[in-house]
Design an enzyme around this catalytic site. Structure first.
Site, mmCIF file in Angstrom:
data_model
loop_
_atom_site.group_PDB
_atom_site.id
_atom_site.type_symbol
_atom_site.label_atom_id
_atom_site.label_comp_id
_atom_site.label_asym_id
_atom_site.label_seq_id
_atom_site.Cartn_x
_atom_site.Cartn_y
_atom_site.Cartn_z
ATOM 1 N N ARG A 117 11.279 19.984 -41.152
ATOM 2 C CA ARG A 117 10.394 19.839 -39.990
ATOM 3 C C ARG A 117 11.140 20.069 -38.682
ATOM 4 O O ARG A 117 10.510 20.250 -37.640
ATOM 5 C CB ARG A 117 9.795 18.429 -39.967
ATOM 6 C CG ARG A 117 8.857 18.175 -41.128
ATOM 7 C CD ARG A 117 8.597 16.694 -41.277
ATOM 8 N NE ARG A 117 7.879 16.169 -40.142
ATOM 9 C CZ ARG A 117 6.581 15.920 -40.123
ATOM 10 N NH1 ARG A 117 5.863 16.175 -41.181
ATOM 11 N NH2 ARG A 117 6.000 15.433 -39.060
ATOM 12 N N GLY A 144 5.934 10.449 -32.166
ATOM 13 C CA GLY A 144 4.897 10.500 -31.131
ATOM 14 C C GLY A 144 5.500 10.221 -29.766
ATOM 15 O O GLY A 144 6.730 10.247 -29.599
ATOM 16 N N GLU A 148 3.759 38.757 -33.792
ATOM 17 C CA GLU A 148 4.290 37.887 -34.840
ATOM 18 C C GLU A 148 5.707 38.339 -35.237
ATOM 19 O O GLU A 148 6.589 37.509 -35.468
ATOM 20 C CB GLU A 148 3.321 37.906 -36.037
ATOM 21 C CG GLU A 148 3.753 37.113 -37.251
ATOM 22 C CD GLU A 148 4.007 35.615 -37.007
ATOM 23 O OE1 GLU A 148 3.672 35.107 -35.930
ATOM 24 O OE2 GLU A 148 4.590 34.995 -37.902
#
Ligand code: G6P
Length: 609
Positions: free
Chosen positions: A27, A100, A482
């Site tokens: 991640r 967060g 892309e």
């Protein structure tokens, strides 16, 4: 982006937490940490850099415990450093990991300073742990202290909390950031992503916004936002622990590039009978939703946004469906006007991208009646918050640079173009042609993958470059975008994409022998225009690299190299032409020795704004 793992068990949870952190590495993060309760103390270790560094620290000075929390941090408030890494601890009594952003952290910090709390980090998170500690002075136990604290927090969070005040209790809270509970046999775990816990369980409870869960070895109680005790269903994950292995590939990204033929077959599977799209395969309410569409608004970020850009051409050109698209982070603050009958389509690999979720909420606020999600994670927030979800079945995508998620998104979008296009002006014959093209895709991609050796040789010309331009026209302009994004994400070469017709309005000034210009040249109605644009580059001594349909005859003048891409029918050509650009970025990054799967500063799933 930040990752959370936690657990409470009879056994020592430290190895489970470390393995969980390793499984969240994809991640993106810059530091890692872990804390356990050891008798009357909280023991904590934190390290900047890889999880392996934390593992080494723990090996050198072992720690164990049957309750613990761990974290990989992706810096938002405060630089990557040991003191900013989580878990954060207050007065050796409470430890917290947080994903967060707490928006009112400054106010809380000022108030806590008045109370005598000392701050050891620059993070927004530290206010949470001090607030809980302060609440413990008067509250009856950790759970109540946490309940009082979260009422004061503004922003988004997923939290894992432990405290010496209740050493047999692990608390998990979720508001705006994902968090799951892994249900083991006589043990419970928490994580921000199921992938972290697959070695210990396949059974998961997905917390909802506002939930607070109190986990003990033999008991789990969940409170909703109104403080009612609620039952949340246990879901069996279909993912196997080895679904996130690299196999024989050097990097996840390469494995995922090679998985594309299978991923696309899986994505198409079950949606057609006798090569005719069955729209009820998308859900029982799909027909009713599609019947009311007057126009389409696509919202997404990053690579998913590029998939949406291709789809806009498809919706309008093939089926005459009015279609608009915007990056989610702009849409959410623009006070957009949505005409009645606008179908909102969100596209997201993870289904947890904060901006995309917020854009969806904004669209609903502006009166959008229906929202369709195109997503790769069935249990994600985006899927849950949409009226209809079209799943890409790419399997877990670990490489931060998205590959198989992108091409499966495109295949799914094409199915959606057919379903909605039938209600507009998509001719039957064209629908049949596109359907055959979709079914031919896995075979075509297998062939394009055979270009790997050639592309790898080409990559050698890039290793020393600092800039690159990508050109395309029509549906291949987003493919050029892309390609440029892939190159910059993993090789750190500055790359920009232009619609080839725009070249003469500025970027031509950049052209010289040091500027590689990568051109995507399928055999379509815009080819002659594109050739003129290429000549504009050649005439100025630019170095052209052309990915060209194999049926075309290459022109021999100028500094041009051609890579012939196996012939492909027009409509799905963008999907095929993406593959060599992914390979190019991959090989350039390998030559440059960058961290291909976890490029610097980037995160796989961006769960903060
Ligand atoms: C991050 C990832 C990108 C991805 C984007 C959107 O920036 O690094 O690869 O395209 O988020 O993510 P989503 O999960 O919403 O597709």
């Amino acid at each position: 982006m930040c990752g959370i793992v936690g657990g409470i068990a009879e056994r020592n949870v430290v190895p489970v937490l470390l393995e969980g952190l390793r499984r969240l590495e994809y991640r993106g993060y810059d530091s890692a940490g872990l804390a356990v309760i050891d008798g009357k103390n909280i023991r904590r270790k934190r390290e900047v850099g890889k999880v392996q560094g934390l593992d080494d620290l723990i090996k050198a000075d072992p720690m164990s415990g049957s309750i613990g929390i761990a974290h990989t941090r992706w810096a938002t408030h405060g630089k990557p450093s040991t003191t900013n890494a989580h878990p954060h601890v207050s007065r050796n009594r409470v430890a917290v990991v947080h994903n967060g952003i707490i928006e009112n952290h400054e106010d809380l910090r000022n108030a806590q300073k008045q109370l005598g709390y000392e701050f050891t980090s620059e993070t927004d998170t530290e206010v949470i742990v001090h607030e809980i500690d302060h609440a413990l002075e008067t509250a009856d136990g950790l759970l109540n202290a946490v309940k009082q604290t979260v009422k004061k927090l503004e922003g988004a969070y997923a939290l894992g909390i432990i405290s010496t005040a209740n050493p047999n209790l692990l608390i998990a809270c979720r508001k705006g950031s994902p968090l799951v509970i892994g249900v083991g046999i006589g043990e419970y775990f928490i994580a921000s992503d199921v992938a972290a816990l697959l070695p210990v369980t396949q059974r998961f409870i997905f917390l909802e916004d506002g939930d607070i869960a109190a986990l003990q070895i033999d008991q789990l109680v969940i409170y909703d936002a109104e403080d009612n005790i609620v039952q949340r269903p246990i879901k069996e994950s279909q993912l196997k622990a080895d679904a996130v292995d690299k196999g024989n590939f050097r990097h996840y990204m390469l494995k995922e590039i090679y998985e594309q033929p299978f991923a696309i077959s899986q994505t198409l599977e079950g949606h057609f009978i006798n090569h005719r799209l069955q729209e009820n395969s998308f859900g029982h309410n799909a027909g009713e939703i599609f019947d009311q569409v007057k126009s389409v608004q696509i919202l997404a970020c990053g690579t998913s946004y590029h998939a949406g850009l291709v789809a806009r051409y498809w919706f309008e050109r093939l089926a005459r469906v009015p279609c608009d698209i915007e990056v989610a982070s702009e849409f959410r603050y623009r006070h957009p006007v949505l005409a009645p009958g606008t179908l909102v389509i969100t596209i997201s690999q993870s289904g947890e991208t904060a901006d995309t979720l917020a854009a969806l909420q904004e669209a609903k606020k502006q009166g959008a009646k229906y929202a369709v999600a195109i997503c790769n994670v069935p249990e994600s927030s985006l899927v849950r918050e949409s009226d209809l979800a079209l799943m890409t079945r790419a399997g877990p995508e670990i490489g931060v640079a998205s590959t198989k998620a992108f091409t499966t998104q495109l295949a799914t979008l094409m199915m959606l173009v057919i379903a909605i296009g039938r209600r507009f002006h998509l001719p039957n014959a064209l629908e049949e042609k596109i359907t055959s093209e979709l079914f031919a895709l896995p075979g075509k991609i297998e062939k394009v993958l055979e270009l790997d050796g050639q592309v790898s040789e080409l990559a050698e010309q890039f290793a020393e470059k600092e800039h690159a331009l990508f050109l395309g026209r029509g549906t291949h302009y987003p493919i050029a975008m892309e390609g440029a994004l892939k190159l910059k994400e993993i090789s750190y070469i500055h790359a920009e994409a232009y619609p080839a017709g725009e070249l003469k309005h500025g970027p031509l000034a950049l052209i010289d022998a040091d500027m590689p210009v990568i051109t995507v040249a399928p055999n379509n109605s815009l080819l002659e225009k594109l050739k003129s644009n290429m000549q504009e580059v050649s005439a100025r001594g630019g170095q052209l690299i052309v990915f060209m349909d194999e049926t075309l005859v290459p022109a021999q003048d100028g500094n041009v190299q051609y890579i012939k891409v196996p012939q492909i029918e027009n409509e799905v050509a963008p999907i095929v032409f993406t593959i060599p650009l992914q390979l190019l970025a991959y090989h350039v990054a390998v030559l440059k020795g960058t961290d291909v799967d976890q490029p610097r500063n980037l995160a796989k799933s961006v769960t903060v704004e």
